[in-house]
Design a protein around this motif. Structure first.
Motif, PDB file in Angstrom:
ATOM      1  N   ALA A 276       0.840  -1.205   0.000  1.00  0.00           N
ATOM      2  CA  ALA A 276       0.000   0.000   0.000  1.00  0.00           C
ATOM      3  C   ALA A 276       0.868   1.246   0.000  1.00  0.00           C
ATOM      4  O   ALA A 276       0.585   2.227  -0.711  1.00  0.00           O
ATOM      5  CB  ALA A 276      -0.926  -0.007   1.207  1.00  0.00           C
ATOM      6  N   ALA A 277       1.943   1.231   0.776  1.00  0.00           N
ATOM      7  CA  ALA A 277       2.849   2.382   0.816  1.00  0.00           C
ATOM      8  C   ALA A 277       3.538   2.571  -0.529  1.00  0.00           C
ATOM      9  O   ALA A 277       3.713   3.702  -1.013  1.00  0.00           O
ATOM     10  CB  ALA A 277       3.891   2.175   1.925  1.00  0.00           C
ATOM     11  N   GLN A 278       3.898   1.455  -1.162  1.00  0.00           N
ATOM     12  CA  GLN A 278       4.562   1.508  -2.467  1.00  0.00           C
ATOM     13  C   GLN A 278       3.624   2.067  -3.538  1.00  0.00           C
ATOM     14  O   GLN A 278       4.020   2.894  -4.372  1.00  0.00           O
ATOM     15  CB  GLN A 278       5.026   0.106  -2.851  1.00  0.00           C
ATOM     16  CG  GLN A 278       5.759   0.035  -4.184  1.00  0.00           C
ATOM     17  CD  GLN A 278       6.163  -1.383  -4.552  1.00  0.00           C
ATOM     18  OE1 GLN A 278       6.057  -2.305  -3.734  1.00  0.00           O
ATOM     19  NE2 GLN A 278       6.596  -1.573  -5.773  1.00  0.00           N
ATOM     20  N   VAL A 279       2.364   1.630  -3.495  1.00  0.00           N
ATOM     21  CA  VAL A 279       1.382   2.083  -4.477  1.00  0.00           C
ATOM     22  C   VAL A 279       1.112   3.579  -4.311  1.00  0.00           C
ATOM     23  O   VAL A 279       1.036   4.328  -5.299  1.00  0.00           O
ATOM     24  CB  VAL A 279       0.069   1.276  -4.332  1.00  0.00           C
ATOM     25  CG1 VAL A 279      -1.044   1.910  -5.161  1.00  0.00           C
ATOM     26  CG2 VAL A 279       0.289  -0.161  -4.766  1.00  0.00           C
ATOM     27  N   ASN A 280       0.966   4.027  -3.074  1.00  0.00           N
ATOM     28  CA  ASN A 280       0.726   5.452  -2.826  1.00  0.00           C
ATOM     29  C   ASN A 280       1.922   6.306  -3.228  1.00  0.00           C
ATOM     30  O   ASN A 280       1.761   7.432  -3.701  1.00  0.00           O
ATOM     31  CB  ASN A 280       0.383   5.683  -1.354  1.00  0.00           C
ATOM     32  CG  ASN A 280      -1.091   5.489  -1.065  1.00  0.00           C
ATOM     33  OD1 ASN A 280      -1.920   6.278  -1.508  1.00  0.00           O
ATOM     34  ND2 ASN A 280      -1.416   4.428  -0.336  1.00  0.00           N
ATOM     35  N   ALA A 281       3.116   5.760  -3.035  1.00  0.00           N
ATOM     36  CA  ALA A 281       4.321   6.485  -3.445  1.00  0.00           C
ATOM     37  C   ALA A 281       4.363   6.648  -4.966  1.00  0.00           C
ATOM     38  O   ALA A 281       4.787   7.694  -5.483  1.00  0.00           O
ATOM     39  CB  ALA A 281       5.568   5.736  -2.962  1.00  0.00           C
ATOM     40  N   ALA A 282       3.901   5.625  -5.684  1.00  0.00           N
ATOM     41  CA  ALA A 282       3.851   5.695  -7.147  1.00  0.00           C
ATOM     42  C   ALA A 282       2.867   6.769  -7.585  1.00  0.00           C
ATOM     43  O   ALA A 282       3.137   7.542  -8.514  1.00  0.00           O
ATOM     44  CB  ALA A 282       3.459   4.340  -7.727  1.00  0.00           C
ATOM     45  N   ARG A 283       1.710   6.821  -6.909  1.00  0.00           N
ATOM     46  CA  ARG A 283       0.718   7.862  -7.236  1.00  0.00           C
ATOM     47  C   ARG A 283       1.297   9.252  -7.003  1.00  0.00           C
ATOM     48  O   ARG A 283       1.165  10.144  -7.855  1.00  0.00           O
ATOM     49  CB  ARG A 283      -0.537   7.686  -6.380  1.00  0.00           C
ATOM     50  CG  ARG A 283      -1.597   8.771  -6.606  1.00  0.00           C
ATOM     51  CD  ARG A 283      -2.698   8.711  -5.583  1.00  0.00           C
ATOM     52  NE  ARG A 283      -2.232   9.072  -4.262  1.00  0.00           N
ATOM     53  CZ  ARG A 283      -2.078  10.326  -3.830  1.00  0.00           C
ATOM     54  NH1 ARG A 283      -2.355  11.338  -4.641  1.00  0.00           N
ATOM     55  NH2 ARG A 283      -1.658  10.569  -2.613  1.00  0.00           N
ATOM     56  N   GLN A 284       1.932   9.443  -5.867  1.00  0.00           N
ATOM     57  CA  GLN A 284       2.492  10.749  -5.541  1.00  0.00           C
ATOM     58  C   GLN A 284       3.581  11.158  -6.520  1.00  0.00           C
ATOM     59  O   GLN A 284       3.700  12.328  -6.897  1.00  0.00           O
ATOM     60  CB  GLN A 284       3.041  10.733  -4.114  1.00  0.00           C
ATOM     61  CG  GLN A 284       1.959  10.605  -3.045  1.00  0.00           C
ATOM     62  CD  GLN A 284       2.531  10.406  -1.650  1.00  0.00           C
ATOM     63  OE1 GLN A 284       3.741  10.377  -1.470  1.00  0.00           O
ATOM     64  NE2 GLN A 284       1.650  10.247  -0.676  1.00  0.00           N
ATOM     65  N   SER A 285       4.373  10.191  -6.964  1.00  0.00           N
ATOM     66  CA  SER A 285       5.443  10.480  -7.915  1.00  0.00           C
ATOM     67  C   SER A 285       4.875  10.979  -9.240  1.00  0.00           C
ATOM     68  O   SER A 285       5.382  11.949  -9.828  1.00  0.00           O
ATOM     69  CB  SER A 285       6.285   9.222  -8.152  1.00  0.00           C
ATOM     70  OG  SER A 285       7.293   9.460  -9.113  1.00  0.00           O
ATOM     71  N   VAL A 286       3.810  10.317  -9.714  1.00  0.00           N
ATOM     72  CA  VAL A 286       3.180  10.738 -10.967  1.00  0.00           C
ATOM     73  C   VAL A 286       2.573  12.128 -10.802  1.00  0.00           C
ATOM     74  O   VAL A 286       2.712  12.990 -11.677  1.00  0.00           O
ATOM     75  CB  VAL A 286       2.096   9.727 -11.405  1.00  0.00           C
ATOM     76  CG1 VAL A 286       1.369  10.244 -12.650  1.00  0.00           C
ATOM     77  CG2 VAL A 286       2.718   8.371 -11.702  1.00  0.00           C
ATOM     78  N   MET A 287       1.916  12.387  -9.672  1.00  0.00           N
ATOM     79  CA  MET A 287       1.259  13.670  -9.453  1.00  0.00           C
ATOM     80  C   MET A 287       2.269  14.811  -9.365  1.00  0.00           C
ATOM     81  O   MET A 287       2.012  15.934  -9.815  1.00  0.00           O
ATOM     82  CB  MET A 287       0.395  13.635  -8.196  1.00  0.00           C
ATOM     83  CG  MET A 287      -0.929  12.923  -8.372  1.00  0.00           C
ATOM     84  SD  MET A 287      -1.892  13.548  -9.787  1.00  0.00           S
ATOM     85  CE  MET A 287      -2.025  15.290  -9.367  1.00  0.00           C
ATOM     86  N   VAL A 288       3.425  14.561  -8.797  1.00  0.00           N
ATOM     87  CA  VAL A 288       4.475  15.588  -8.750  1.00  0.00           C
ATOM     88  C   VAL A 288       4.877  15.981 -10.168  1.00  0.00           C
ATOM     89  O   VAL A 288       5.024  17.162 -10.493  1.00  0.00           O
ATOM     90  CB  VAL A 288       5.704  15.087  -7.959  1.00  0.00           C
ATOM     91  CG1 VAL A 288       6.893  16.023  -8.176  1.00  0.00           C
ATOM     92  CG2 VAL A 288       5.386  15.007  -6.476  1.00  0.00           C
ATOM     93  N   SER A 289       5.031  14.987 -11.037  1.00  0.00           N
ATOM     94  CA  SER A 289       5.401  15.258 -12.432  1.00  0.00           C
ATOM     95  C   SER A 289       4.303  16.027 -13.156  1.00  0.00           C
ATOM     96  O   SER A 289       4.576  16.917 -13.962  1.00  0.00           O
ATOM     97  CB  SER A 289       5.679  13.942 -13.165  1.00  0.00           C
ATOM     98  OG  SER A 289       6.768  13.254 -12.575  1.00  0.00           O
ATOM     99  N   VAL A 290       3.039  15.683 -12.861  1.00  0.00           N
ATOM    100  CA  VAL A 290       1.917  16.367 -13.506  1.00  0.00           C
ATOM    101  C   VAL A 290       1.895  17.833 -13.090  1.00  0.00           C
ATOM    102  O   VAL A 290       1.771  18.742 -13.918  1.00  0.00           O
ATOM    103  CB  VAL A 290       0.574  15.690 -13.146  1.00  0.00           C
ATOM    104  CG1 VAL A 290      -0.606  16.537 -13.617  1.00  0.00           C
ATOM    105  CG2 VAL A 290       0.496  14.296 -13.766  1.00  0.00           C
ATOM    106  N   ARG A 291       2.011  18.091 -11.776  1.00  0.00           N
ATOM    107  CA  ARG A 291       1.910  19.462 -11.279  1.00  0.00           C
ATOM    108  C   ARG A 291       3.098  20.326 -11.697  1.00  0.00           C
ATOM    109  O   ARG A 291       2.961  21.526 -11.914  1.00  0.00           O
ATOM    110  CB  ARG A 291       1.775  19.455  -9.754  1.00  0.00           C
ATOM    111  CG  ARG A 291       0.444  18.864  -9.266  1.00  0.00           C
ATOM    112  CD  ARG A 291       0.201  19.157  -7.804  1.00  0.00           C
ATOM    113  NE  ARG A 291      -1.106  18.701  -7.383  1.00  0.00           N
ATOM    114  CZ  ARG A 291      -1.349  17.580  -6.711  1.00  0.00           C
ATOM    115  NH1 ARG A 291      -0.334  16.786  -6.378  1.00  0.00           N
ATOM    116  NH2 ARG A 291      -2.576  17.254  -6.363  1.00  0.00           N
ATOM    117  N   LYS A 292       4.272  19.714 -11.805  1.00  0.00           N
ATOM    118  CA  LYS A 292       5.453  20.468 -12.242  1.00  0.00           C
ATOM    119  C   LYS A 292       5.437  20.720 -13.745  1.00  0.00           C
ATOM    120  O   LYS A 292       6.146  21.595 -14.237  1.00  0.00           O
ATOM    121  CB  LYS A 292       6.724  19.695 -11.864  1.00  0.00           C
ATOM    122  CG  LYS A 292       7.042  19.705 -10.385  1.00  0.00           C
ATOM    123  CD  LYS A 292       8.221  18.813 -10.058  1.00  0.00           C
ATOM    124  CE  LYS A 292       9.479  19.261 -10.753  1.00  0.00           C
ATOM    125  NZ  LYS A 292      10.643  18.410 -10.412  1.00  0.00           N
ATOM    126  N   GLY A 293       4.635  19.942 -14.471  1.00  0.00           N
ATOM    127  CA  GLY A 293       4.602  20.086 -15.918  1.00  0.00           C
ATOM    128  C   GLY A 293       5.699  19.315 -16.608  1.00  0.00           C
ATOM    129  O   GLY A 293       5.936  19.497 -17.801  1.00  0.00           O
TER     130      GLY A 293
END
Length: 325
Positions: A276-293
């Motif tokens: 669960a921690a690994q999956v959430n970390a993957a989500r957060q990593s993608v979202m950081v890239s989205v928000r940074k552009g």
């Protein structure tokens, strides 16, 4: 009021608002007012009414087919709108080259004898344009031909739209207006530079025509210029995406996290807490890239997510999510 003969002789004008807002009425009022003003006698209005080119009866069929789950509905709708777009593209090209014998003028019911030597053209794109991506493609068209671009937004609420729609000869189903009102993306000129200038009014009757004319003339004197640096355009697309798509990306990724964890729990192949921690970390990593552009979305989903590209959007995010697991 005099107009400048510098810049361009063509302005693409996008009208947006809910069905019943009075967009067609505003088009008629604008053309009528111009005919009575000697300073504007050379202006020709070309009314591109989507409800005429794509009849309401056909639009209703698209809606019913979508409700019935017909797979090619979105594609058929896109093709109908694409035909209008391609004809507008050809129209602008013919106006710029003064090729007035093209069949495209028949498509828009424009008569050759109405066009004079010093004519100026205001192309009124009369549609709901409730998704920002629908409007952006015409901004890109203005850029392609180096002509003027502006938006007119009749901002009325759902209840007023329903009331005014009931007085129309051809009524739009209330369910369609409700759905459109929920999805409507109003212009945000302060966030999206391409949406400036935008003329805002709450009524087609009480519109400040002088202010509207000033904006049309400004757009005519300041055409949209081609982008010299393609990297700048890509960066702009990234930033637009990070602002307009991040929220939907976050919602989808959160649902994907829940689904992924549930599937793993069924198999019991991994430690639940660690996974669960690994999956959430993957989500957060993608979202950081989205928000940074820094996550470059494909062109068809870089500007906005709607019913026509949601499947591609979700597939792209799934692949990014898997790469980060």
């Amino acid at each position: 009021m005099k107009y400048s003969k510098m810049g361009t002789t063509i302005v693409l004008t996008v009208l947006m608002g809910l069905p019943g807002a009075g967009k067609s009425t505003l088009c008629e009022t604008l053309a009528s007012a111009a005919s009575e003003n000697p300073d504007l006698v050379d202006f020709i209005f070309i009314h591109v009414c989507f409800d005429t080119l794509i009849p309401l009866s056909l639009q209703e069929k698209f809606v019913e087919a979508k409700k019935a789950g017909v797979e090619d509905t979105a594609e058929s709708w896109k093709q109908a709108r694409q035909e209008v777009y391609l004809n507008v593209d050809e129209l602008v090209s013919c106006l710029k080259t003064e090729n007035y014998d093209s069949d495209v003028f028949k498509f828009f019911n424009v008569h050759r004898n109405c066009i004079g030597k010093d004519s100026r053209f205001v192309i009124l794109l009369d549609d709901n344009f409730y998704y920002r991506s629908m409007r952006y493609e015409y901004y890109q068209l203005a850029r392609k031909h180096t002509v003027g671009f502006m938006q007119m937004y009749i901002d009325i609420n759902y209840n007023v739209a329903i009331k005014q729609n009931s007085n129309r000869t051809q009524r739009v189903p209330e369910t369609v207006i409700q759905s459109m009102a929920e999805k409507f993306q109003p212009p945000k000129p302060t966030e999206n530079r391409w949406e400036d200038p935008t003329f805002l009014t709450q009524s087609s009757d009480g519109t400040d025509l002088k202010g509207l004319w000033d904006m049309i003339l400004l757009s005519m004197s300041s055409p949209v210029l081609p982008v010299e640096n393609n990297e700048f355009e890509k960066e702009e697309a990234r930033l637009i995406c990070s602002r307009n798509v991040a929220h939907q990306a976050d919602l989808y990724l959160r649902s994907l996290v829940g689904k992924t964890i549930k599937e793993d729990q069924k198999t019991g192949s991994k430690n639940n807490k660690d996974f669960a921690a690994q999956v959430n970390a993957a989500r957060q990593s993608v979202m950081v890239s989205v928000r940074k552009g820094s996550l470059l979305f494909p062109p068809n989903i870089a500007e906005n997510i709607d019913d026509t590209n949601r499947e591609s959007f979700e597939k792209f995010l799934r692949e990014e999510f898997k790469r980060n697991l």
